[in-house]
Design an enzyme around this catalytic site. Sequence first.
Site, PDB file in Angstrom:
ATOM      1  N   LYS A 249     -55.226   8.487  49.479  1.00 26.83           N
ATOM      2  CA  LYS A 249     -54.228   8.172  48.713  1.00 26.83           C
ATOM      3  C   LYS A 249     -55.154   7.959  47.509  1.00 26.83           C
ATOM      4  O   LYS A 249     -56.012   6.824  47.630  1.00 26.83           O
ATOM      5  CB  LYS A 249     -53.373   7.222  48.816  1.00 26.83           C
ATOM      6  CG  LYS A 249     -52.128   7.271  47.922  1.00 26.83           C
ATOM      7  CD  LYS A 249     -50.936   6.338  48.357  1.00 26.83           C
ATOM      8  CE  LYS A 249     -49.762   6.271  47.298  1.00 26.83           C
ATOM      9  NZ  LYS A 249     -48.395   5.951  47.743  1.00 26.83           N
ATOM     10  N   GLU A 327     -32.434   3.954  54.211  1.00 23.01           N
ATOM     11  CA  GLU A 327     -31.381   3.182  53.552  1.00 23.01           C
ATOM     12  C   GLU A 327     -30.180   2.839  54.309  1.00 23.01           C
ATOM     13  O   GLU A 327     -29.454   1.781  54.151  1.00 23.01           O
ATOM     14  CB  GLU A 327     -31.160   3.705  52.192  1.00 23.01           C
ATOM     15  CG  GLU A 327     -32.254   3.644  51.200  1.00 23.01           C
ATOM     16  CD  GLU A 327     -33.001   4.881  51.358  1.00 23.01           C
ATOM     17  OE1 GLU A 327     -32.917   5.598  52.240  1.00 23.01           O
ATOM     18  OE2 GLU A 327     -33.981   5.170  50.452  1.00 23.01           O
ATOM     19  N   ARG A 355     -27.437   6.539  49.310  1.00 30.68           N
ATOM     20  CA  ARG A 355     -27.606   7.164  50.587  1.00 30.68           C
ATOM     21  C   ARG A 355     -26.727   6.087  51.763  1.00 30.68           C
ATOM     22  O   ARG A 355     -26.492   6.541  52.662  1.00 30.68           O
ATOM     23  CB  ARG A 355     -29.225   6.886  51.222  1.00 30.68           C
ATOM     24  CG  ARG A 355     -29.884   8.000  50.683  1.00 30.68           C
ATOM     25  CD  ARG A 355     -29.717   9.101  51.492  1.00 30.68           C
ATOM     26  NE  ARG A 355     -30.572  10.280  50.991  1.00 30.68           N
ATOM     27  CZ  ARG A 355     -31.957  10.627  51.283  1.00 30.68           C
ATOM     28  NH1 ARG A 355     -32.367   9.806  52.001  1.00 30.68           N
ATOM     29  NH2 ARG A 355     -32.446  11.682  50.696  1.00 30.68           N
TER      30      ARG A 355
END
Lengths: 578, 578
Positions: A249, A327, A355
Amino acid sequence: MLKNITEAQLKNMTLKELIALCEEAREVITKTVLNNGGHLSSNLGTVELTVALHYVFDFPEDKLIFDVGHQCYTHKLLTGRYDKFNTIRQKDGISGFPKREESLFDCYDTGHAGTSVSAALGIAKARDIKGEKFNVIALIGDGSFNNGLIYEAFNSLRLLNTNVLLILNDNGMSIAPTVGSMHEYLEILSEDMQHKSKVDRHAKIFERFGFGYDGVYDGNDLEVMINKLTEVRERIKKESVILHVLTKKGKGYSFCEDDPESTHGIAKNNQPVQFNEYSQVLGKTLTRLAAKNDRIVAVTAAMTSSLGLSEFFEKYPDRSVDVGICEEHATILCASMATEGMKPYYAVYSTFLQRSFDEIVIDICEQNLPVTLCIDRAGVSGADGETHQGVFDLSFLSFIPNLTIAVPKDLNEFEKMIEFSEGFNAPLAIRYPREGKRFFGACEKIACGKWEKLAEGDGKYAILACGERAVTQAFAAAEELKAQGVSVTIINARFVKPLDTVMLGGLQEKFILTVEDNMLAGGFGSVVNGYFIGGNKILKNFAYADEFIPQGSVSELMQERNLSGRAITEFIKSNENR
Amino acid sequence: MLKNITEAQLKNMTLKELIALCEEAREVITKTVLNNGGHLSSNLGTVELTVALHYVFDFPEDKLIFDVGHQCYTHKLLTGRYDKFNTIRQKDGISGFPKREESLFDCYDTGHAGTSVSAALGIAKARDIKGEKFNVIALIGDGSFNNGLIYEAFNSLRLLNTNVLLILNDNGMSIAPTVGSMHEYLEILSEDMQHKSKVDRHAKIFERFGFGYDGVYDGNDLEVMINKLTEVRERIKKESVILHVLTKKGKGYSFCEDDPESTHGIAKNNQPVQFNEYSQVLGKTLTRLAAKNDRIVAVTAAMTSSLGLSEFFEKYPDRSVDVGICEEHATILCASMATEGMKPYYAVYSTFLQRSFDEIVIDICEQNLPVTLCIDRAGVSGADGETHQGVFDLSFLSFIPNLTIAVPKDLNEFEKMIEFSEGFNAPLAIRYPREGKRFFGACEKIACGKWEKLAEGDGKYAILACGERAVTQAFAAAEELKAQGVSVTIINARFVKPLDTVMLGGLQEKFILTVEDNMLAGGFGSVVNGYFIGGNKILKNFAYADEFIPQGSVSELMQERNLSGRAITEFIKSNENR
């Protein structure tokens, strides 16, 4: 080379040219993101992977789905959007996420985590039904890989009897470092790859679900990536494959490589990420309260730092839970901890709370449990566009029985609301935007369902303003109107549910204006309208109309949609003779 | 023995007595369910397991969570609810699901699938924080085990650093036979158990997530179950364990053993399961249309037969997908198939559509894709109570941009709406109740957003009725009023979004009454109120107030909440002098 490049040109390049192309893409992305804001380190990590995909596969016939979409910038540069790339995430510019409306090369819009595998399976299934032959590829980060949707998709792979390629881009991070057992498992596989051993033995989980498994240890090595994808392209004619690719990353930009978490999202003009004052108040206040109340627990879904909770998590690790991008699970953890006398706070962005809708209804509210939902980034959220606007929460919460909904007018009041929540023994939602000010002076003690009058007008107009952005616009209008001799009442409607019916019943004003940073339908204004049904008030609602709201700055989006002091002023002036 | 049994008495029983107790429980359950309706075969399969749990563990100090709750009847009989058991699923009686309000032995309310593992982890985590020592057990069926929540909970097991016992009750069925790769995997484990071989090798998936694994091949053998649970009770002091128990759905009642699917839910008085006329029309119509339109696809989440789609699935297996209890995944499959030109129909119960809220917003509506949501069991759904009422759908759908919402007045019109949907190139939701009649005569061709006038009154009252139940009550009121010389206009408001503003604008009546089988907040009436804001109509909404609705028959629930011809009549009569 990148400018106006076609798929055909790319396929004719030498490896050396392709590597140079990668460097150019990396440079454009870095420069643009430092200027416009956006997702930097996630995009830098996947440059080679994306170029290799375009080299090996035939887009747009083949379909490429980006999970969440934080990795799609190189893809945009390669598919006709180089010239517009400097407009990314700007009003009327190209989106920071894949958008079908923008390009044939974007086959599926994403924004929320974990949808790509399901979408790939659906597209592949449709292909099979139609008797076509193209390849379907989902590119997913290891952060999204925690989401339950992945499991549901895996579980149906054999049922659907279709073949897809799933590329798992594993950089060990979502926004924060990835957590959880699946992540630990991926680490085992990564070590196997490094030692070129045992991979087959350990990869059994994926095989159980019907996937073949293969890995690439250095996903930033273009040649290796091209060779592996070429090999896998043949393999997916016969079976679905997970290709586990390790990437770095922030690759190629030391600032990002060293600190991928805070460079995941970059604000405009190389400033540090925008302040999130409300989040900071949440964190400080909860940390303070938790010192004296050992029942307070904080739960997040992969957003601890952005939600202001880093200090809480450091001080109270035993009462802190970050479950990764899960979630629904986070919501039930809160509900169930509450059954045992804990006082759970679930902090989450408004858009991602969507969600948890079913769990809010069934697990929290049906059981009437004292969970506090701390709904951050409520209202329009800016540059992320349609998939990230927090403009639905009042609408999807305000009809749920047992739920109380509070909306602070400023940071002071937010702090008081968190203090209020500590003793509140029922489900509570507090929604707030990112930016905030200690602006409207000291705030009286919060009592459930009680509003406050911030300004007393001359008896014709009352503005019921819900939340800081609305109150700010109400005051802006009041000031302008004052200069013209009109004085308006301003009410801080700090509870959307229950309404302050005492204050509502006492309003003498003929004109009642509501202002909120939410959809009109089902929102605060709609609830107020319901209260006044059958009366003789003239009602006017300032809220968002029935459309998805694209990207832009918060103030651009609000102004354009008449959520502004100016629009309020104009409405009132146009009614001065009534 | 069952009557008034205490935990202490049960623990002092001999094996022989316990076996007799099981038989008695089985008898009471069978007799009661055949009379009252309810979940039969799932409860018969888990009698021994439940008795063994109560023998080995110490409830209510230890906590037992039932996933969904279709297996909790024996538990209810053992925990002080024998005397009330004949009231199960009746108005004002005990619930068919676990309810905290009903008993200390019910520690977590369930109803929707997959929540039990998360809830167990939350309760165990709270226990650890408080420094307590009780055991936490989740009992989950293999059908629920497909749900993504399971994976999210598994993924966080090590993070939470707590111990729970997860009992996987594997009877190879949810309501329909269980599908999917996890199910196939469980079958492999079951075979291993049978042959007492290789279990350790195959159970690696669970171990990867941090669970120990053990199995019981005959979960209906009480002695075996008791011994195994005793052993496992010690083991979970040190680690979390999945105990995989094979049971026989419908055990002990040959009628159920032979046909566990249609005896999963039993209607009152030993009648076959209630008719579901709307589901049947859906199935027949889609099957007919699919013969000429090879783009039509039907998707369900473990409910094919109850949704009327068995014939479709038999005739078009390649265009049929049952993904198991994975509502979110099902929704994305539909959206993504639509991007490839397919015409997907997602059929689902209203209450379970709540799980797909985010995917409806982001995947279907933001992309403006022509998916049709066929929302069955809308409105109050009867004996299942709070967790299964379909009264929220209009509220959580009506503010979503790009979505059209249709509500048929009878079966004829429903058929026409399905035909209409075939050519409708945008997101569409059609919501309908279980029971239906071809009652209101031939229906004109459906046009988007166009209502129809069913009766012309004398110009004072207009009833806007949304859906068959509402139209039925409107006609009942009209008839009663006619005898008293009052004639009312009745409008079939067959689209909630968009409203028929032409018809609304032309209404001369002073009194506008709305009737709907949904919450008042955010529902049809609230949208109509919004339209009339600022006008001089007198508005009255018949809809559900702000509370969770308990069990009862559909007509009991509607009558009690003034969703009735009687209540409409009374309102109109009380206004005759205005």
